[in-house]
Design a protein around this motif. Structure first.
Motif, PDB file in Angstrom:
ATOM      1  N   PRO A  12      50.737   8.508  11.887  1.00 41.63           N
ATOM      2  CA  PRO A  12      51.989   7.897  12.334  1.00 41.63           C
ATOM      3  C   PRO A  12      52.636   8.735  13.442  1.00 41.63           C
ATOM      4  CG  PRO A  12      51.992   8.351   9.961  1.00 41.63           C
ATOM      5  CD  PRO A  12      50.841   9.077  10.549  1.00 41.63           C
ATOM      6  N   VAL A  13      53.528   8.102  14.195  1.00 43.63           N
ATOM      7  CA  VAL A  13      54.255   8.821  15.235  1.00 43.63           C
ATOM      8  C   VAL A  13      55.171   9.843  14.555  1.00 43.63           C
ATOM      9  CG1 VAL A  13      55.847   8.588  17.173  1.00 43.63           C
ATOM     10  CG2 VAL A  13      54.213   6.745  16.660  1.00 43.63           C
ATOM     11  N   SER A  14      55.128  11.078  15.052  1.00 42.94           N
ATOM     12  CA  SER A  14      55.895  12.147  14.410  1.00 42.94           C
ATOM     13  C   SER A  14      57.390  11.954  14.603  1.00 42.94           C
ATOM     14  CB  SER A  14      55.470  13.490  14.996  1.00 42.94           C
ATOM     15  OG  SER A  14      56.387  14.486  14.597  1.00 42.94           O
ATOM     16  N   ASN A  15      58.152  12.230  13.546  1.00 44.81           N
ATOM     17  CA  ASN A  15      59.612  12.161  13.681  1.00 44.81           C
ATOM     18  C   ASN A  15      60.216  13.546  13.871  1.00 44.81           C
ATOM     19  OD1 ASN A  15      59.688  13.350  11.179  1.00 44.81           O
ATOM     20  ND2 ASN A  15      60.303  11.500  10.082  1.00 44.81           N
ATOM     21  N   GLY A  16      59.351  14.561  13.944  1.00 42.22           N
ATOM     22  CA  GLY A  16      59.807  15.907  14.285  1.00 42.22           C
ATOM     23  C   GLY A  16      60.360  16.748  13.147  1.00 42.22           C
ATOM     24  N   HIS A  17      60.434  16.196  11.940  1.00 37.96           N
ATOM     25  CA  HIS A  17      60.949  16.961  10.800  1.00 37.96           C
ATOM     26  C   HIS A  17      59.806  17.655  10.071  1.00 37.96           C
ATOM     27  CE1 HIS A  17      65.003  15.185  10.940  1.00 37.96           C
ATOM     28  NE2 HIS A  17      64.388  14.054  11.255  1.00 37.96           N
ATOM     29  N   LYS A  18      59.990  18.945   9.753  1.00 39.19           N
ATOM     30  CA  LYS A  18      58.940  19.708   9.077  1.00 39.19           C
ATOM     31  C   LYS A  18      59.192  19.840   7.574  1.00 39.19           C
ATOM     32  CE  LYS A  18      57.058  23.548  10.728  1.00 39.19           C
ATOM     33  NZ  LYS A  18      57.022  24.899  11.352  1.00 39.19           N
ATOM     34  N   VAL A  19      58.166  19.514   6.791  1.00 40.38           N
ATOM     35  CA  VAL A  19      58.266  19.573   5.335  1.00 40.38           C
ATOM     36  C   VAL A  19      57.172  20.475   4.774  1.00 40.38           C
ATOM     37  CG1 VAL A  19      58.175  18.229   3.205  1.00 40.38           C
ATOM     38  CG2 VAL A  19      59.150  17.200   5.265  1.00 40.38           C
ATOM     39  N   ALA A  20      57.547  21.332   3.827  1.00 36.57           N
ATOM     40  CA  ALA A  20      56.567  22.184   3.151  1.00 36.57           C
ATOM     41  C   ALA A  20      56.370  21.693   1.727  1.00 36.57           C
ATOM     42  CB  ALA A  20      57.046  23.633   3.134  1.00 36.57           C
ATOM     43  N   ILE A  21      55.120  21.573   1.320  1.00 36.43           N
ATOM     44  CA  ILE A  21      54.794  21.170  -0.048  1.00 36.43           C
ATOM     45  C   ILE A  21      54.067  22.344  -0.697  1.00 36.43           C
ATOM     46  CG2 ILE A  21      53.525  19.513  -1.488  1.00 36.43           C
ATOM     47  CD1 ILE A  21      55.289  17.853   0.168  1.00 36.43           C
ATOM     48  N   ILE A  22      54.555  22.802  -1.839  1.00 36.49           N
ATOM     49  CA  ILE A  22      53.933  23.942  -2.505  1.00 36.49           C
ATOM     50  C   ILE A  22      53.063  23.443  -3.649  1.00 36.49           C
ATOM     51  CG2 ILE A  22      54.344  26.106  -3.704  1.00 36.49           C
ATOM     52  CD1 ILE A  22      57.094  26.134  -2.274  1.00 36.49           C
ATOM     53  N   GLY A  23      51.773  23.602  -3.481  1.00 35.16           N
ATOM     54  CA  GLY A  23      50.833  23.149  -4.498  1.00 35.16           C
ATOM     55  C   GLY A  23      50.187  21.841  -4.097  1.00 35.16           C
ATOM     56  N   SER A  24      48.879  21.746  -4.290  1.00 35.06           N
ATOM     57  CA  SER A  24      48.159  20.547  -3.857  1.00 35.06           C
ATOM     58  C   SER A  24      47.633  19.750  -5.044  1.00 35.06           C
ATOM     59  CB  SER A  24      47.018  20.935  -2.921  1.00 35.06           C
ATOM     60  OG  SER A  24      46.140  21.847  -3.557  1.00 35.06           O
ATOM     61  N   GLY A  25      48.344  19.823  -6.161  1.00 43.03           N
ATOM     62  CA  GLY A  25      47.992  18.989  -7.319  1.00 43.03           C
ATOM     63  C   GLY A  25      48.560  17.593  -7.150  1.00 43.03           C
ATOM     64  N   PRO A  26      48.556  16.795  -8.215  1.00 39.72           N
ATOM     65  CA  PRO A  26      48.975  15.389  -8.123  1.00 39.72           C
ATOM     66  C   PRO A  26      50.369  15.183  -7.539  1.00 39.72           C
ATOM     67  CG  PRO A  26      48.114  15.884 -10.313  1.00 39.72           C
ATOM     68  CD  PRO A  26      48.097  17.163  -9.563  1.00 39.72           C
ATOM     69  N   SER A  27      51.358  16.009  -7.935  1.00 38.12           N
ATOM     70  CA  SER A  27      52.714  15.756  -7.420  1.00 38.12           C
ATOM     71  C   SER A  27      52.790  16.093  -5.934  1.00 38.12           C
ATOM     72  CB  SER A  27      53.761  16.547  -8.216  1.00 38.12           C
ATOM     73  OG  SER A  27      53.646  17.935  -7.967  1.00 38.12           O
TER      74      SER A  27
ATOM     75  N   THR B 244      51.342  14.703 -17.713  1.00 37.14           N
ATOM     76  CA  THR B 244      50.200  13.929 -17.208  1.00 37.14           C
ATOM     77  C   THR B 244      50.168  13.865 -15.678  1.00 37.14           C
ATOM     78  OG1 THR B 244      51.515  11.928 -17.325  1.00 37.14           O
ATOM     79  CG2 THR B 244      50.154  12.438 -19.240  1.00 37.14           C
ATOM     80  N   VAL B 245      48.982  13.493 -15.171  1.00 33.46           N
ATOM     81  CA  VAL B 245      48.790  13.333 -13.736  1.00 33.46           C
ATOM     82  C   VAL B 245      49.747  12.273 -13.203  1.00 33.46           C
ATOM     83  CG1 VAL B 245      47.153  12.524 -11.985  1.00 33.46           C
ATOM     84  CG2 VAL B 245      46.397  14.126 -13.761  1.00 33.46           C
ATOM     85  N   ILE B 246      49.861  11.174 -13.934  1.00 38.49           N
ATOM     86  CA  ILE B 246      50.666  10.066 -13.392  1.00 38.49           C
ATOM     87  C   ILE B 246      52.155  10.423 -13.348  1.00 38.49           C
ATOM     88  CG2 ILE B 246      50.948   8.776 -15.576  1.00 38.49           C
ATOM     89  CD1 ILE B 246      50.375   6.284 -13.492  1.00 38.49           C
ATOM     90  N   LEU B 247      52.648  11.164 -14.336  1.00 37.93           N
ATOM     91  CA  LEU B 247      54.062  11.565 -14.293  1.00 37.93           C
ATOM     92  C   LEU B 247      54.308  12.489 -13.113  1.00 37.93           C
ATOM     93  CD1 LEU B 247      55.006  12.166 -18.027  1.00 37.93           C
ATOM     94  CD2 LEU B 247      56.086  10.549 -16.437  1.00 37.93           C
ATOM     95  N   ALA B 248      53.362  13.396 -12.870  1.00 40.22           N
ATOM     96  CA  ALA B 248      53.493  14.311 -11.737  1.00 40.22           C
ATOM     97  C   ALA B 248      53.474  13.529 -10.429  1.00 40.22           C
ATOM     98  CB  ALA B 248      52.361  15.330 -11.764  1.00 40.22           C
TER      99      ALA B 248
END
Lengths: 461, 280
Positions: free
Chosen positions: A136-151, A439-443
């Protein structure tokens, strides 16, 4: 005219005596014919009780009608509106206590096999879809996500689709969290997880492995020095619990986390693997959850005689019904109403597990019958390897390095349920780091909820 | 990928490498460790940070060739890359308020003891270094320790260099001669640390020992590195790796260290055979 069969279509699976010696996927999935036949068992109820049983409210009757019409891609589109990881959840959700528990067909006979249909639809899509994800076209906002599990994956996906510049930070050398280090290949093939991660990368999501947030960089540094406007904490519940009984530090005693990480992440089950694993001859797994079933079935596949020791009865086993069924078929023994009180050893190695015999009394605060010791009754179970699978708690690394981040007494991060917002502005959290092992789905649902709130926050800033 | 910028053989079994890892170098402190994998499919092994340069963005590791992975690591050269390099992990050495410390290192453990001595020395603490090796050809970092201490005693088991004897002999001599230490910091083989701690306990001198147990993730997840300290189970990766030496159950730690010995021996032989074939 609906299909009035009282039983679900069986899902083809590897024969128990074959699969308990290999790590290939156990359940093989429905054929198109089986899926369509199963879909016609759905009564398409107006009040959709199944949807109320789904933690992310997938429009179940709608996707099942599409399957009945053989419009499998149409079915996928309906699921994808609510779920980021259908191929995963179709395999690992405890459907029998969620959607399928509410199915009207379950009143007399078996409920519609909603989980198997979800899996079929997701696998069909993964196999046939040729559409390339467009960045997608970037909107310029930077987000950090900690952890690459389901959530984390779910949160990253939703934000990336909206044009956010998303970076996932993973502590291990491979992305996927519990989906790669915890759940074994024979229950969730790693190629499925990889496909989800590749899909995110195609959307422009960056994945930085070997980044232990709280050690390598802190959340404050991410926001102040590295320019991330919002952070999502999806660091899971990674700390293993032990029973604190004598002998627990003998050689041959593992946490389920260690045993499974060696096997799943480090591939220690392979002949030429660089990482070692003990090939026990008599393995005792302590616990009755999905992780205990996974550990037991892995040990079986490494050639062991395996016994699960659990302090309640079969009715209280918290594992998915299908996993218990599969474990039994594969020759795992169950030693129920027993609770280890000490582990004995010789020459530093485990030799047997000394257990107290239990009996059930009144239900406790969890609603399950409470096990109490049966006075004077003990039993010894021979073992050269013991795997402790009695739960996990959140890792304190982030809490201890993030000022002003409120947590519960037991370590779970305090959030506003509707948004996932923590006590720190711009910092959100979800999954096991908030709820404790779930559970995975709740996360996944928590990741999506937070993504929506983070989007609103950044747009209104 | 993490590039090897420098490789230097310190003695026949011990090698130093300087790794390009700016994110680790930013935060690394003495006493902390890293986990590396040499290649895809490789094992994760913990190594203590031997030095770091925040400006250059480098972290120095010193390893002894003891098993299959360190053997493999040793086949890599300057310009080659490591697959993974994560850290800094564990808690840094506590150095605040120390005025006079004896740093006792043994063998390759001296590589870990050195940055601690260096930092204490730089902070103005009086450092006495006691370093021990089996023999002269295994001595490492002699000049470095000399520069980071006001008194240094070098011991060898066979007397081929320095003074013949164990590090505990030298430490006892120092204490008996009236040196009063705020703390003793010891890093080396478990059996050596056990005896250092037994000695200092007699004199009631607080002693910190740096543990290096078997680990997988290094972030508190696997619990493989657990040990008993003061009757409680601790995880070396997140609670340590340094603990009060008088509280550590060293016998249990030594037994746990042997879990994979047969596997290690096989793997080591296999890789040696492979290397021999490559040479042919």
């Amino acid at each position: 005219m609906p299909n009035m069969s009282l039983v679900k279509n069986e899902m083809p699976a590897q024969e128990p005596e074959v699969r308990n010696k290999n790590f290939l996927e156990v359940a093989l999935g429905y054929t198109e014919e089986q899926a369509v036949d199963e879909a016609t068992r759905c009564l398409n109820c107006k009040h959709k009780p199944c949807v109320t049983g789904c933690p992310v409210q997938i429009d179940i009757p709608a996707f099942i009608s599409k399957v009945a019409e053989r419009d499998f891609e149409g079915a996928y589109e309906i699921i994808a509106k609510s779920s980021s990881l259908p191929a995963v959840c179709g395999r690992v959700c405890p459907q029998e206590s969620q959607c399928e528990a509410k199915c009207v067909r379950g009143i007399k006979g078996e409920p519609v096999a909603i989980g198997r249909l979800e899996r079929f639809v997701a696998d069909y899509h993964n196999l046939h879809s040729s559409e390339k994800a467009e960045k997608p076209v970037s909107n310029g906002h930077k987000v950090a996500i900690i952890g690459s599990g389901p959530s984390g994956l779910a949160c990253a996906g939703d934000l990336a689709k909206k044009g956010y510049d998303v970076t996932i930070f993973e502590a291990l050398h491979l992305a996927g969290g519990v989906l790669v280090y915890g759940i074994p290949e024979f229950r969730l093939p790693k190629s499925i997880v990889q496909k989800e991660i590749d899909g995110l990368k195609a959307l422009g999501v960056k994945v930085e492995t070997n980044m232990v947030i709280g050690k390598t960089v802190s959340i404050d540094e991410l926001m102040e020095e590295f320019g991330f406007e919002t952070v999502f904490i999806g660091s899971g519940a990674g700390l293993p619990r032990f029973m604190n009984i004598p002998g627990e530090n003998l050689n041959g005693v593992y946490s389920a986390n260690e045993f499974l990480t060696r096997i799943n992440l480090m591939k220690a089950y392979k002949e030429d693997a660089a990482t070692p694993i003990q090939h026990g001859k008599k393995v005792v797994v302590v616990g009755g959850g999905n992780v205990a079933m996974d550990a037991a079935r892995c040990a079986k596949r490494l050639g062991a005689d395996v016994t699960i020791v659990y302090r309640r009865t079969e009715a209280e086993l918290p594992a998915r019904a299908e996993e218990v069924e599969h474990a039994k078929e594969e020759g795992i023994k169950f030693c129920l109403l027993t609770n280890p009180v000490s582990i004995d050893g010789t020459d530093g190695w485990v030799s047997n597990v000394h257990c107290q015999v239990m009996e059930l009394s009144e239900p406790d605060e969890s609603g399950r019958a409470k096990p109490v010791p049966k006075e004077g009754c003990f039993v010894d179970v021979e073992a050269d390897c013991v795997i402790m699978s009695i739960g996990t708690s959140p890792n304190p690394l982030i809490k201890s390095t993030t000022e002003g981040l409120e947590t519960q007494k037991w370590g779970g991060i305090v959030v506003d349920e509707a948004t996932g917002l923590t006590s720190r502005e711009g910092v959100y959290a979800g999954g096991d780091a908030v709820t404790g092992a779930a559970t995975v789905i709740l996360a996944m649902g928590a990741g999506k909820t937070a993504a929506a709130a983070m989007d609103a926050y950044m747009q209104n800033k | 990928m993490y590039k090897i910028l420098k490789k230097k053989v310190l003695n026949p079994t011990v090698t130093l490498m300087e790794i390009d890892a700016p994110m680790v170098a930013r935060k690394a402190e003495p006493g902390q460790f890293i986990i590396l994998r040499t290649d895809e499919g490789g094992e994760r092994i913990p190594l203590t940070v031997a030095d770091y340069d925040r400006e250059k963005g480098t972290v120095t590791i010193i390893y002894q060739i003891v098993g299959a992975t360190t053997e493999k690591l040793n086949t890599l050269n300057e310009g080659d890359c490591l697959q993974d390099f994560v850290g800094p992990l564990g808690r840094p050495t506590h150095t605040d308020g120390l005025k006079k410390v004896a740093v006792v290192g043994g063998g390759v453990g001296c590589a870990i003891a050195y940055p601690v001595a260096k930092k204490l020395h730089a902070l103005g603490c009086e450092v006495h270094a006691v370093i021990g090796f089996r023999s002269k050809d295994l001595v490492i970092l002699e000049d470095e320790f000399k520069a980071a201490s006001s008194k240094m005693m070098l011991m060898t088991d066979d007397g081929s260099y320095g003074t013949k004897g164990l590090v505990t002999d030298a430490l006892k001599e120092l204490i008996e001669s009236g040196e009063e230490y705020d703390e003793v910091i010891t890093i080396g083989p478990l059996i050596m640390m056990k005896f250092v701690c037994a000695l200092t306990k007699q004199y009631n001198i607080k002693t910190i020992a740096s543990m290096n147990p078997i680990m997988v993730d290094g972030t508190g997840m696997c619990g493989g590195c657990r040990l008993t300290v003061g009757g409680k189970t601790k995880f070396a990766c997140v609670d340590g790796p340094e603990f009060d030496g008088h509280e550590i159950d060293f016998d249990e730690a030594m037994a746990r260290g042997k879990t994979y010995q047969p596997f290690e021996r096989d793997a080591h032989e296999k890789i040696c055979n492979l290397l021999k074939m490559e040479v042919k």
